[in-house]
Scaffold this motif. Sequence first.
Motif, mmCIF file in Angstrom:
data_model
loop_
_atom_site.group_PDB
_atom_site.id
_atom_site.type_symbol
_atom_site.label_atom_id
_atom_site.label_comp_id
_atom_site.label_asym_id
_atom_site.label_seq_id
_atom_site.Cartn_x
_atom_site.Cartn_y
_atom_site.Cartn_z
ATOM 1 N N LEU A 111 1.023 -1.227 -0.094
ATOM 2 C CA LEU A 111 -0.014 0.007 -0.108
ATOM 3 C C LEU A 111 0.755 1.380 0.004
ATOM 4 C CD1 LEU A 111 -3.052 0.640 -0.214
ATOM 5 C CD2 LEU A 111 -2.947 0.583 2.495
ATOM 6 N N CYS A 149 -3.946 -0.203 6.730
ATOM 7 C CA CYS A 149 -4.197 -1.255 6.117
ATOM 8 C C CYS A 149 -4.307 -2.445 6.971
ATOM 9 C CB CYS A 149 -3.174 -1.765 4.845
ATOM 10 S SG CYS A 149 -1.609 -1.773 5.303
ATOM 11 N N ASP A 198 -2.991 -4.350 0.575
ATOM 12 C CA ASP A 198 -1.429 -4.273 0.426
ATOM 13 C C ASP A 198 -1.036 -5.355 -0.521
ATOM 14 O OD1 ASP A 198 0.888 -3.777 1.478
ATOM 15 O OD2 ASP A 198 1.055 -5.153 3.111
#
Length: 374
Positions: free
Chosen positions: A167, A308, A358
């Motif tokens: 990410l 995330c 991710d």
Amino acid sequence: MADLTMSFDPGASLNKVVYQVRGEKTPTLLVMQPEVILVTHEALKSYVSNRLGNPRPEAEAWGVVNDKCFVVGCLAREFLADAGMRELKYERAVYKVLAAVGAIKQILGLPTKFSISLAVLLPWNEYPDRERFERLLRASLKNYTFRDERLRVKLEHFECRPEGSGLAMSRLNTKGLDWFRSHSIATLMFGHRNTSALVFVEGKLNHIHTTTTDLGFHQMVEMVVRRTSGQSADMLTKAIFSAGAAINESQSAIAALAQSRDEHRRAEEVRVIISAIASSRTQYWRRLSAWLDTTLQPQLNVGEVILCGGAAHYFKKELQGYFSSTPTYWGDELMKQVQTIFFADHPNATALAFRLLDGFGLFLYLQEREAAVI
């Protein structure tokens, strides 16, 4: 260019694989359960000779490498495997990768000899093992058996990155290098097994403040297990995520956890479970926020926080409140791509889509690298 490009996120609650065959226009998602177990040749032979039905390769993932019989995912549960919360992730990840590659080969009907370009996420505290992991993976892929097929897979290119970096790299591509170098950026990965902070200062990873804690979401689930009777961590995890933050007695995911056959006792059991989840949630968040206080110290002057992981989605309201004075990024651009590509027919799969960001960001990075080489 490799025949197969794939990113692999070996989660403690779910293995998430994004892959694309050379020549295809869009990637495909493969998810597998996280359990891994080594069994005897006799046990595996007995299972194979007595099995009924014809399950998909990812649901019946087993193989042999270096004379060791490994079983991964749904089938591993039949051999009483667990998620290996206390084992090194990279050691189990080798078998998970072998199983995922084998499953994809059989799903797509690829030849027994092919090449792959692979990117894998590991928690920060296991990142120093990446070279050992690569050596073991290269040697294993060269010659192993998956469901009675001998495979010879060439690992043409390998990338290993700490969790959260997929990410972060996506954000870098969106905002540009000048922006990245002029801000202190913290990427927080709230996973099932652990929680990590990657801190970038002037475009470089700051090793002093980058850290991992075992304060993963599983600790909240274990609190609920201790406060209830007869509940399993696996079922609780699914129910808690499905119910979301605002749990109540009418939610089917929570009601399904009750085990009593008596209507009144079931109602009481549900109330106990709800109370246990609520109190565990409060206690766990206090521990998380205390860790954040210690990790993101004021002198870092963090300009943006990238969030995330499944637990981040679950605690979104609390995290937004905690970072009310700091800009946050939740991967909105990637989220739109993930939902369009993988969940067009399942618009309510928001939590799972968020957990993929991710790994999907890492996949896009790998694709760009492959294109640049060409």
